[in-house]
Scaffold this motif. Structure first.
Motif, short mmCIF file in Angstrom:
data_model
loop_
_atom_site.label_atom_id
_atom_site.label_comp_id
_atom_site.label_asym_id
_atom_site.label_seq_id
_atom_site.Cartn_x
_atom_site.Cartn_y
_atom_site.Cartn_z
N THR A 99 5.76 6.06 1.11
CA THR A 99 6.12 5.04 2.09
C THR A 99 5.27 3.81 1.81
OG1 THR A 99 4.47 5.85 3.66
CG2 THR A 99 6.71 6.71 3.89
N GLY A 100 5.56 2.75 2.51
CA GLY A 100 4.76 1.55 2.39
C GLY A 100 5.37 0.45 1.54
N LEU A 101 6.60 0.67 1.01
CA LEU A 101 7.23 -0.41 0.26
C LEU A 101 7.22 -1.67 1.11
CD1 LEU A 101 10.08 1.59 -1.44
CD2 LEU A 101 8.36 0.25 -2.63
N THR B 48 0.83 -1.20 0.00
CA THR B 48 0.00 0.00 0.00
C THR B 48 0.86 1.25 0.00
OG1 THR B 48 -1.68 -1.20 1.25
CG2 THR B 48 -1.87 1.20 1.18
N PRO B 49 1.06 1.87 -1.17
CA PRO B 49 1.79 3.15 -1.22
C PRO B 49 1.02 4.22 -0.46
CG PRO B 49 1.51 2.21 -3.43
CD PRO B 49 0.64 1.43 -2.50
N ALA B 50 1.75 5.06 0.24
CA ALA B 50 1.14 6.15 1.00
C ALA B 50 2.05 7.37 0.95
CB ALA B 50 0.91 5.72 2.45
N ASP B 51 1.48 8.53 1.21
CA ASP B 51 2.25 9.77 1.26
C ASP B 51 3.17 9.73 2.48
OD1 ASP B 51 3.10 12.45 0.86
OD2 ASP B 51 1.55 13.16 2.22
N GLY B 52 4.45 10.03 2.26
CA GLY B 52 5.42 10.00 3.34
C GLY B 52 5.77 11.37 3.87
N THR B 53 4.99 12.39 3.52
CA THR B 53 5.26 13.75 3.99
C THR B 53 4.30 14.12 5.11
OG1 THR B 53 3.74 14.87 2.46
CG2 THR B 53 5.96 14.39 1.64
N PHE C 269 11.07 -6.43 -6.21
CA PHE C 269 10.54 -5.77 -7.40
C PHE C 269 9.12 -5.34 -7.04
CE2 PHE C 269 13.45 -9.14 -8.45
CZ PHE C 269 14.36 -8.52 -9.28
N ALA C 270 8.93 -4.04 -6.81
CA ALA C 270 7.64 -3.53 -6.35
C ALA C 270 7.11 -2.49 -7.34
CB ALA C 270 7.77 -2.92 -4.96
N GLY C 271 5.94 -2.72 -7.88
CA GLY C 271 5.34 -1.79 -8.83
C GLY C 271 4.05 -1.21 -8.28
N CYS C 272 3.71 -0.03 -8.78
CA CYS C 272 2.44 0.56 -8.38
C CYS C 272 1.93 1.51 -9.46
CB CYS C 272 2.54 1.29 -7.04
SG CYS C 272 3.59 2.75 -7.05
N ALA D 108 10.61 3.48 2.21
CA ALA D 108 10.28 4.81 1.72
C ALA D 108 11.06 5.11 0.45
CB ALA D 108 10.60 5.87 2.78
N ALA D 109 10.48 5.98 -0.38
CA ALA D 109 11.13 6.40 -1.62
C ALA D 109 10.90 7.89 -1.81
CB ALA D 109 10.56 5.63 -2.80
N ALA D 110 11.90 8.57 -2.36
CA ALA D 110 11.81 10.01 -2.65
C ALA D 110 12.03 10.21 -4.14
CB ALA D 110 12.84 10.78 -1.84
N VAL D 111 11.67 11.39 -4.64
CA VAL D 111 11.70 11.63 -6.08
C VAL D 111 12.42 12.93 -6.42
CG1 VAL D 111 9.44 12.77 -6.05
CG2 VAL D 111 10.26 11.76 -8.17
N THR D 112 13.14 12.92 -7.54
CA THR D 112 13.76 14.12 -8.09
C THR D 112 13.48 14.16 -9.58
OG1 THR D 112 15.85 12.99 -8.58
CG2 THR D 112 15.68 14.10 -6.43
#
Length: 131
Positions: free
Chosen positions: A63-65, A18-23, A44-47, A100-104
């Motif tokens: 978050t939620g990986l 379950t992907p969720a907002d981590g902010t 290997f996790a896709g969404c 958790a994962a962040a993006v640029t």
């Protein structure tokens, strides 16, 4: 059944996450689908997710990986994702986190929640789990 053989694969798992907002904005992200496969320590996790309409300027983070990431950043800890406007983003799994994962942008600048406002994202993460 666990094995002591160095070349025996005894850890295979698949499921959903379950992907969720981590902010701190606590955005309600719509999850259109999220699955994973774990082979040994490789995940290997896709969404497919849709961000809500927002003006929040926090750096976007999910978050939620399904598994905690390894302690040190390493090769394969990332993903390239595209939103509905076909803008490429580089997502990276944060080392030593519980998922958790962040993006640029491809230029290396942070992407904010507002920049993902109402965007649908298709992401695939490949990373090494902590255990």
């Amino acid at each position: 059944v666990a094995s002591t053989g160095a070349n025996v694969l005894d850890d295979y798992e698949e499921g959903t996450w379950t992907p969720a907002d981590g902010t701190a904005a606590a955005l309600a992200i719509t999850v259109n689908g999220a699955t994973y496969v774990k082979l040994g320590q490789m995940v290997f996790a896709g969404c497919d997710i849709t961000y809500p309409v927002t003006a929040d300027t926090s750096g976007a983070q999910l978050t939620g990986l399904p598994f905690a990431a390894q302690t040190a950043a390493g090769p394969g800890n990332g993903s390239i994702g595209y939103n509905t406007s076909a803008t490429a983003h580089l997502w990276r799994v944060l080392a030593n986190t519980t998922g958790a994962a962040a993006v640029t942008t491809t230029a290396g600048t942070a992407v904010t929640n507002a920049q993902l406002s109402a965007a649908t994202l298709a992401l695939m993460f490949t990373y090494r789990a902590a255990a």
